[in-house]
Design a protein around this motif. Structure first.
Motif, PDB file in Angstrom:
ATOM      1  N   LEU A 154      -1.430  -2.954   4.299  1.00  0.00           N
ATOM      2  CA  LEU A 154      -0.308  -3.543   5.036  1.00  0.00           C
ATOM      3  C   LEU A 154      -0.625  -3.651   6.523  1.00  0.00           C
ATOM      4  O   LEU A 154      -0.261  -4.642   7.180  1.00  0.00           O
ATOM      5  N   LYS A 155      -1.310  -2.665   7.048  1.00  0.00           N
ATOM      6  CA  LYS A 155      -1.677  -2.710   8.458  1.00  0.00           C
ATOM      7  C   LYS A 155      -2.693  -3.798   8.731  1.00  0.00           C
ATOM      8  O   LYS A 155      -2.628  -4.502   9.753  1.00  0.00           O
ATOM      9  N   GLU A 177       1.506  -6.133   8.585  1.00  0.00           N
ATOM     10  CA  GLU A 177       2.753  -5.761   7.928  1.00  0.00           C
ATOM     11  C   GLU A 177       3.171  -6.754   6.855  1.00  0.00           C
ATOM     12  O   GLU A 177       4.309  -6.714   6.375  1.00  0.00           O
ATOM     13  N   THR A 186       2.452  -8.519   2.942  1.00  0.00           N
ATOM     14  CA  THR A 186       2.081  -7.962   1.632  1.00  0.00           C
ATOM     15  C   THR A 186       1.062  -8.814   0.890  1.00  0.00           C
ATOM     16  O   THR A 186       0.822  -8.570  -0.298  1.00  0.00           O
ATOM     17  N   LYS A 241      -2.591   1.735   0.487  1.00  0.00           N
ATOM     18  CA  LYS A 241      -1.490   0.784   0.623  1.00  0.00           C
ATOM     19  C   LYS A 241      -1.107   0.603   2.087  1.00  0.00           C
ATOM     20  O   LYS A 241      -0.891  -0.538   2.550  1.00  0.00           O
ATOM     21  N   MET A 242      -1.049   1.690   2.852  1.00  0.00           N
ATOM     22  CA  MET A 242      -0.729   1.586   4.265  1.00  0.00           C
ATOM     23  C   MET A 242      -1.807   0.828   5.023  1.00  0.00           C
ATOM     24  O   MET A 242      -1.514   0.017   5.913  1.00  0.00           O
ATOM     25  N   LYS A 274       6.548  -1.739  -0.335  1.00  0.00           N
ATOM     26  CA  LYS A 274       7.134  -1.251   0.900  1.00  0.00           C
ATOM     27  C   LYS A 274       6.266  -0.153   1.504  1.00  0.00           C
ATOM     28  O   LYS A 274       5.536   0.541   0.790  1.00  0.00           O
ATOM     29  N   GLN A 275       6.368  -0.024   2.818  1.00  0.00           N
ATOM     30  CA  GLN A 275       5.634   1.031   3.500  1.00  0.00           C
ATOM     31  C   GLN A 275       6.221   2.393   3.142  1.00  0.00           C
ATOM     32  O   GLN A 275       7.435   2.558   3.017  1.00  0.00           O
ATOM     33  N   THR A 328       5.195   6.697   3.828  1.00  0.00           N
ATOM     34  CA  THR A 328       4.302   7.708   4.391  1.00  0.00           C
ATOM     35  C   THR A 328       3.587   8.434   3.255  1.00  0.00           C
ATOM     36  O   THR A 328       4.236   8.882   2.293  1.00  0.00           O
TER      37      THR A 328
END
Length: 832
Positions: A422-423, A427, A429, A418-419, A238-239, A241
């Motif tokens: 996903l980007k 979005e 996986t 990880k971000m 999961k995303q 921050t």
């Protein structure tokens, strides 16, 4: 020894504790007298035939043997006290002498060291760091550690960023204190030493693998089943921050070097933890297989430095955390770390994320940890201590800080990567899961002990690119096997026992003497010096082999052909796919400085020190200034500019060639000048216009070609060489010279008559019946009109018309036959 160190210049002799002597001078004087007296007795001892006569007496032999054994026992006592390996009583006379020389060298070196310490030149050797390297370079300046997590306040001025070898003196070998001895055997594979298996799906079973002969060649991975069934927890996909790491000065550091601290860390700090950043520090120079020296672990709250040398047999308890599929372990470049954890600490990893694999998926410019921290944290790591000796105990603060920084920011790097994954996947996986899959495959790796076979030295030989004969290959195989055996017995690395470039130099040179073997090494490895005689025997045995051509040429050819079938662009000289290999390092055989020897082997010329693109500044070397000034005058011209500049020259050359061709065409006139080398008959084609109406006469000259009518045909007339000579214009000077040279012209014209056919002779024979010699000296050449009228009459007698191209071929052939001179005359001449 008691020494008065207050005044080093005092002449008072130091007081020593030697029975019967109060000063060193007295002891040295007495020892000198004893050596002189012993030398006199030795010289007076019978030798040669006299000794043989004395040896016949049993009493003499008994006394000699008794005294010899007594002296040998004293020598062996001295050798043992100086920690020299070998028994002098079991060696031959030559070997005894070599052992004595070795013992004397060691004693003299120690005496020189003691004298230097006494004079204050050298300090007493202790386990200490090389302070020059330690204080000149530090991983981070104080300004870098004092601020925020992403501050970049480090000043790089005057500091070296290149890795340096930070070592220490007189370090005790850690493997001596290991409870479980290191097994370096070449016959037995590595066996996992795990005692229990936490978080297991399948019970612990160390199952062996067998080869075709039934021998054990390895053991299965204890956590293979768990790794095959591992699924990434959804919470990690999961995303989230990224959480900024705590300041380095605000993060507690825990140094763990005993069992009690380890137990406390496992029971309190690691309970409920979900993420760990892990890294290792390894040593491989003074050991055969290598061993792990440090284990660094970082959480979101603390940093841990674990001494794996003192807790080597206790750290298997970390499997409670490392094999937990719910706890994420973040590594960077874990290909070797996973194997080292299995070999030394019996630790296995489940649920790992490798930032090195993630950097590959993201396509970053570089893949190193320093680049990732610079990219995500805007902080530069100094890799100066990358080659440090991590066996040093106690660890200095600089090394602790260096090891700590490798894991302190790693969890923040994991969040950021990880971000980005996903980007990059919109979005989804899939990319993140592929990194986890690659990391899981790395966790499945098993440690394999280095093993060699009988022909392993041939693989090493092929990588070198050298060409050896059978003698050199025999020596290389023997030395290679000795090095492997010695390294396993002494638990030393190949580089310490005998580096690759030295081994190749010895095998290639095949020195006759033992000193030649030492000359092939620089510096001389200690184990080579101890086993010098054995190495020399290998070389002598290799020299006794019958010399034949290299027997590996066919093998190399087959290997090249095989690789060529696999890869069409395979090059046998391309060694980029091999590990870094250096066999061009200097030795004492170079006879020059190390740098000069390397430059000469690499063919580095003095001219290559500067180039057009170099712009050195503030150079005090006059030679460099002269080269720089000369290079500044050189104007660099691009290839396209060279192409544009060559176009006018090429056009000028083309025009010149065209002009020469036109001049050559002008020289091809209807009647060229007569030369002696011309053939008897030359066929000249003259184009004339036949006017069927007769308005312009029988024929039109070539210059009046424009006046012809459309239906007119072009007549091709072939004239013999004799008529061509008559129509050639001749100047008055040439006629006068011909008249004056009567005799020469007569001879020349006789030859001409013979060559130009029987035209004149036939006419004379019709008149008189005999060939008459015509006197050309009486001819008035001024009346000669070049034979134009005769040619005109001959043309008028024959009226042949041409009807166009490819028509009436018979008439054309008949017309050409009339004007082709051969042995018989044409019809026109017969009528005449």
């Amino acid at each position: 020894m008691e020494v008065d160190a207050e005044d080093p210049k005092t002449e008072a002799a130091p007081v020593i504790n030697i029975a019967g002597f109060s000063t060193i001078d007295e002891f040295a004087k007495a020892a000198n007298l004893a050596v002189v007296e012993g030398s006199k007795c030795t010289n007076a001892f019978p030798s040669g035939p006299t000794r043989s006569l004395y040896a016949a007496c049993p009493a003499f032999s008994k006394v000699v043997d008794f005294q010899s054994n007594k002296i040998l026992n004293a020598m062996q006592y001295v050798i043992k006290k100086n920690h020299v390996r070998g028994n002098i009583q079991r060696r031959d006379n030559d070997e005894k002498f070599e052992l004595l020389l070795e013992c004397n060298d060691i004693m003299l070196e120690r005496i020189n060291t003691n004298l230097d310490e006494l004079a204050g030149i050298q300090k007493k050797p202790v386990t200490e760091l090389l302070q020059s390297d330690l204080h000149s370079v530090s991983p981070l300046t104080s300004a870098a550690v004092s601020g925020s997590w992403n501050e970049n306040k480090r000043s790089s001025a005057g500091r070296s960023k290149e890795p340096r070898l930070l070592a220490a003196r007189n370090i005790q070998r850690p493997q001596v204190t290991f409870k479980t001895p290191v097994d370096n055997s070449n016959k037995t594979p590595f066996e996992p030493r795990i005692k229990y298996k936490p978080h297991s799906i399948k019970p612990l079973a160390v199952l062996p693998e067998y080869d075709a002969d039934g021998a054990i060649e390895g053991y299965l991975h204890p956590y293979e089943t768990e790794l095959n069934k591992f699924e990434v927890p959804p919470s990690l996909l999961k995303q989230k921050t990224p959480d900024k790491p705590k300041r380095l000065e605000d993060t507690p550091l825990v140094y763990v070097d005993n069992v009690q601290q380890l137990k406390q860390m496992m029971e309190t700090d690691f309970v409920g933890v979900s993420e760990l950043a892990v890294d290792l520090e390894h040593h491989s120079y003074r050991t055969f297989q290598g061993f792990t020296c440090l284990l660094q672990i970082s959480t979101r709250e603390k940093d841990y430095i674990i001494d794996t040398l003192s807790l080597r047999d206790e750290l298997h308890v970390l499997n409670e955390v490392f094999t937990d599929p719910k706890v994420l372990k973040v590594f960077h470049g874990a290909d070797s770390d996973v194997e080292w954890l299995q070999r030394d600490l019996s630790i296995y990893v489940v649920n790992m994320f490798d930032t090195h694999q993630a950097a590959k998926r993201l396509g970053l410019a570089r893949l190193s940890l320093a680049f990732l921290i610079k990219h995500y944290c805007d902080l530069e790591l100094d890799k100066t201590f990358q080659l440090a000796d991590w066996r040093i105990r106690p660890l200095p603060e600089e090394l602790i800080l260096y090891a700590r920084l490798d894991t302190h920011y790693l969890l923040y790097v994991w969040d950021s990567m990880k971000m980005d994954l996903l980007k990059l996947a919109n979005e989804r996986t899939n990319l993140l899961e592929s990194v986890f899959q690659s990391s899981t495959n790395i966790c499945k790796k098993r440690y394999i002990k280095p093993r060699i076979q009988g022909d392993s030295y041939m693989d090493f030989y092929r990588k070198t690119g050298r060409v050896f004969d059978n003698r050199q290959l025999f020596a290389l195989g023997a030395i290679f096997e000795w090095r492997d055996k010695t390294a396993r017995q002494e638990d030393e690395s190949y580089a310490y026992v005998l580096p690759n470039h030295m081994m190749l130099t010895i095998a290639e040179a095949l020195p006759r003497e033992m000193q030649g073997v030492l000359a092939c090494c620089n510096p001389i490895p200690p184990l080579v010096k101890q086993n010098l005689q054995l190495l020399h025997q290998y070389i002598l045995k290799a020299r006794d082999q019958p010399l034949i051509k290299p027997p590996v040429e066919e093998q190399q050819t087959n290997r090249t052909t095989k690789n060529t079938e696999i890869n069409s662009i395979f090059c046998p000289h391309d060694l980029s796919f091999h590990k870094e290999f250096r066999d061009d390092l200097p030795t004492l055989l170079n006879g020059q400085d190390n740098n000069e020897g390397l430059s000469s082997k690499l063919n580095v010329s003095e001219k290559s020190s500067l180039s057009v693109f170099d712009t050195p500044e503030n150079s005090d070397d006059e030679t460099t200034k002269e080269k720089l000034n000369r290079l500044k005058k050189i104007k660099f011209v691009s290839p396209y500019a060279r192409y544009l500049a060559i176009l006018p020259i090429a056009e000028q050359q083309r025009l010149e060639e065209l002009k020469k061709q036109q001049e050559a065409n002008k020289l091809k006139r209807l009647c060229p000048e007569r030369t002696e080398s011309m053939e008897d008959y030359v066929v000249i084609k003259e184009e004339r216009i036949v006017d069927p109406t007769g308005e312009y006469g029988d024929n039109l000259p070539l210059k009046d070609y424009g006046k012809r009518k459309p239906n007119d045909a072009v007549e091709s007339v072939q004239q013999p060489a004799s008529k061509r000579m008559k129509c050639e214009p001749t100047s008055s000077e040439q006629l006068n010279s011909t008249a004056e040279n009567g005799e020469e012209s007569k001879n020349r014209k006789k030859k001409k008559k013979k060559k130009n056919g029987p035209q004149q002779s036939t006419v004379d024979s019709n008149k008189s019946g005999n060939a008459q010699q015509f006197d050309y000296g009486q001819v008035d050449f001024k009346k000669f009109k070049g034979g134009s009228q005769q040619a005109k009459r001959n043309v008028n007698e024959v009226h042949t018309k041409f009807h166009g191209k490819n028509k009436h071929h018979a008439n054309n052939k008949k017309f050409n036959k009339l004007f082709t001179f051969s042995g018989s005359q044409g019809k026109g001449h017969k009528k005449k």
